[in-house]
Design an enzyme around this catalytic site. Structure first.
Site: not given
Length: 308
Positions: A24, A28, A176
């Site tokens: 990822g 971010g 989550y």
């Protein structure tokens, strides 16, 4: 009183000679983590799901850190086949550092191609499978580390081993934080297994403490319903407003030389909102060996990946 200077991105020791994978890494805190490791001399593999966004991030990072040694490779943590292919294609020898940063937050109900609820499937099972597949390469490095990005939200998880895969109903916030608690169990259990096997691997977990996002998660005084509604809104906002500050705990866990394996690094400020990276040792999930072992067995069964 002796005051140690604040730990900042400038505190990161030289990383020359280290090979790192950051999942990822295209946006971010994953992007910042990869960039700062590269800035310090590491050879960084940006492991991204979307090739186009990956290429854009790679170009941007090369412009921000001239001379950076970077590599872009595709991996989709929502696909066990993609994870297997990524590991099978590994050709860089020993892997010094794996930063399991990629994840999804607060998504509508969906299943991965392998049939797992997407937050559990990507955030935990994908991370578990990738780490296991790359383990031989990690163990070929002299001082390998695995960093797993959890979340402060994990403290609010009602961890139910019988409903990890949304077998009985789905609530996005619950799924989550449960997947992020699984990350913590995994990091702790990986460390225990490494020690039992006598291998030099160090496994770390971190909470990013994204600035201005965890404000309400510390308020245990509100009812859970309201808390979760607020938490959902905050986490969705947080997902789109990352800051370099949020990557500090990941970078600290990845690079501080004498950090013991099994550490959980969080920001030390009020409500772990921001501040200096610090070890938290009293987290219940770190010591709940029974749940961690059962989750490990379940994860091996679901992913078909076995190790240590």
């Amino acid at each position: 009183m002796h005051h140690t200077p604040a730990w900042s991105l400038r505190s990161i020791p030289d990383q020359t000679g280290r090979v790192a994978v950051v999942t990822g890494a295209n946006s971010g805190i994953g992007y910042v983590t990869a960039r700062e490791l590269a800035r310090r001399g590491a050879h960084v593999v940006l492991a991204c799901r979307d090739p186009e966004r990956g290429r854009f991030a790679l170009a941007r990072m090369q412009a921000e850190v001239p001379g950076a040694r970077l590599d872009l490779r595709r991996v989709d943590l929502g696909s066990l086949t993609s994870i297997r292919d990524f590991a099978a294609g590994w050709d860089r020898g020993g892997l010094d550092l794996l930063v399991n940063n990629a994840g999804v937050a607060m998504v509508p109900y969906a299943r991965t191609v392998d049939g797992f609820e997407s937050q559990f499937g990507i955030n935990h099972l994908g991370t578990f499978a990738l780490t296991g597949r790359l383990l031989p390469h990690l163990l070929a490095a002299p001082d390998p580390r695995v960093v797993i990005v959890s979340s402060e939200g994990q403290r609010f998880a009602r961890f139910d081993l019988n409903n990890l895969n949304a077998e009985r109903g789905y609530r996005t916030a619950f799924a989550y934080v449960q997947s992020k608690r699984a990350n913590l169990y995994f990091a702790a259990e990986l460390q225990r297994r490494a020690e039992a096997a006598g291998v030099a691997l160090r496994s770390m977990a971190v909470a990013p403490g994204l600035t201005r996002t965890n404000v309400l998660t510390g308020g245990a005084n509100s009812s859970r319903g309201a808390l979760y509604a607020a938490l959902t809104r905050l986490l969705v906002r947080a997902a789109f407003r990352p800051t370099p500050e949020g990557a500090k705990t990941s970078l600290y866990a990845a690079t501080v030389p004498d950090l013991p394996g099994g550490s959980y690094i969080v920001p030390d400020g009020p409500l772990q909102l921001r501040g200096e990276p610090v070890r938290r040792t009293r987290e219940r999930a770190l010591h709940d060996t029974g749940t961690a072992a059962r989750l490990w067995q379940l994860s091996e069964r679901l992913t078909g990946v076995t190790y240590l």
